[in-house]
Design an enzyme around this catalytic site. Structure first.
Site, mmCIF file in Angstrom:
data_model
loop_
_atom_site.group_PDB
_atom_site.id
_atom_site.type_symbol
_atom_site.label_atom_id
_atom_site.label_comp_id
_atom_site.label_asym_id
_atom_site.label_seq_id
_atom_site.Cartn_x
_atom_site.Cartn_y
_atom_site.Cartn_z
ATOM 1 N N GLU A 160 28.867 -19.154 12.091
ATOM 2 C CA GLU A 160 29.570 -20.428 12.161
ATOM 3 C C GLU A 160 30.292 -20.728 10.852
ATOM 4 O O GLU A 160 30.139 -20.009 9.857
ATOM 5 C CB GLU A 160 28.586 -21.554 12.475
ATOM 6 N N HIS B 62 20.106 -21.999 5.913
ATOM 7 C CA HIS B 62 21.065 -23.058 5.580
ATOM 8 C C HIS B 62 20.536 -24.423 6.005
ATOM 9 O O HIS B 62 19.568 -24.535 6.761
ATOM 10 C CB HIS B 62 22.422 -22.784 6.235
ATOM 11 N N ARG C 152 14.179 -22.976 13.459
ATOM 12 C CA ARG C 152 13.830 -23.932 12.417
ATOM 13 C C ARG C 152 12.727 -23.365 11.537
ATOM 14 O O ARG C 152 11.698 -22.906 12.021
ATOM 15 C CB ARG C 152 13.359 -25.250 13.021
#
Length: 333
Positions: free
Chosen positions: A126, A184, A204
């Site tokens: 992304e 990130h 996560r």
């Protein structure tokens, strides 16, 4: 293998945004978006964190497919929308705007190979383009040099993972690339236009005590200690500014001096006609052409331009800041 379908020409069409609740979001996204204009996508009282602009369930707002969802229209007209070289019949990019009132989780996305190992079609690379920022805005993109996997695991366990993150200040106009495997986090203070592979996989690692599922073992498996993540310097050309150009997508800012023809939108080095999306980051615009009704693009509106599309003229109605996103087709995804 290229998808097979009728080479029907399609006019560009406006896509309705989908408002996605997130625990770290805001109660009100105005003046950027007014969710009350749309009936879909929110339960009363839920904070809003993301506005999906090209989600599979986003509804088409103009043209003959008005009211249908994007995934169904692509399935019906794959060659016209995606182009003859598209390797699959589905939307290649998920484009969204992220509004973070609180810190998002520290997380990582798998690459294509790891995603496929666990039965998913692709991973997620992304990028974030800062539409706006406050003076103290920051994000984390990657690990500090020298950090080991043992330190990452220990940081997850004892709540000090942030100490291992490479923290970047964010200013309006910054482009930050986040390839798969990058640890990130997005923190409050900026409004980010995210362009990503059309994938919902997020592992996560640390979530600040929120009662949400963590994916510690998968996240460690996905993590790369060194990645390409970081700020990307813009590349200026006479007719555009390239913000990022990688294996899955290209994002550009296009100047529109009064008006611009559809034939001028693609860059000279693009391989051929293909799908693209036009996003009004600011200001508004109008599309006109033969065979379809004029399309009014409001601020933060997004238009799909099919690969086999009708010719049109894009007119700046005032203050237009135009961002163009187009997919790339890697050999194996």
């Amino acid at each position: 293998m290229a998808v097979q379908a009728s080479p029907q020409t399609l006019a560009p069409f406006l896509i309705e945004p989908r408002f996605v609740p997130r625990v770290w979001g805001f109660d009100d996204l105005r003046p950027w978006f007014d969710w009350s204009r749309f009936e879909k996508g929110r339960e009363a009282g839920d904070p809003l964190g993301e506005v999906w602009l090209t989600g599979d369930d986003c509804h088409i707002a103009t043209g003959p497919y008005s009211g249908k969802i994007l995934a169904d229209v692509i399935a019906q007209e794959p060659r016209a929308i995606l182009g003859p070289v598209a390797p699959r019949v589905e939307s290649p990019l998920l484009i969204k705007v992220i509004f973070a009132r609180e810190k998002l989780s520290v997380q990582v996305h798998p690459d294509d190979k790891l995603a496929q190992k666990y039965g998913d079609p692709r991973g997620k690379t992304e990028c974030w383009y800062a539409l706006d920022s406050q003076p103290d805005a920051q994000v984390a993109a990657g690990l500090k040099p020298g950090v080991t996997m043992d330190q990452v695991r220990a940081g997850i366990q004892n709540g000090t993972l942030e100490d291992s993150l490479n923290v970047l200040p964010v200013e309006r106009g910054d482009m930050i690339f986040v390839d798969a495997g990058t640890v990130h986090a997005i923190w409050p203070g900026s409004i980010l236009l995210e362009t990503q592979q059309n994938c919902a996989l997020t592992y996560r690692m640390y979530d600040y005590g929120r009662p949400r599922e963590l994916h510690i073992e998968k996240s460690l498996e996905a993590t790369r200690l060194t990645t390409r993540a970081g700020k990307v310097l813009p590349v200026s050309r006479p007719d555009r500014t390239i913000l990022v150009d990688v294996e899955y997508f290209r994002v550009e800012r296009l100047p529109v001096r009064s008006q611009r023809s559809s034939a001028s939108l693609a860059a000279s080095d693009e391989p051929g006609p293909g799908l693209s999306y036009l996003f009004a980051a600011a200001g508004s615009a109008r599309l006109t052409g033969e065979g379809f009704e004029p399309i009014e693009i409001p601020a933060r509106g997004l238009v799909c331009v099919p690969a086999v599309g009708s010719a049109f003229v894009l007119e700046d109605l005032g203050g237009l800041d135009l961002v163009r996103m187009s997919p790339r087709w890697p050999a194996a995804i």
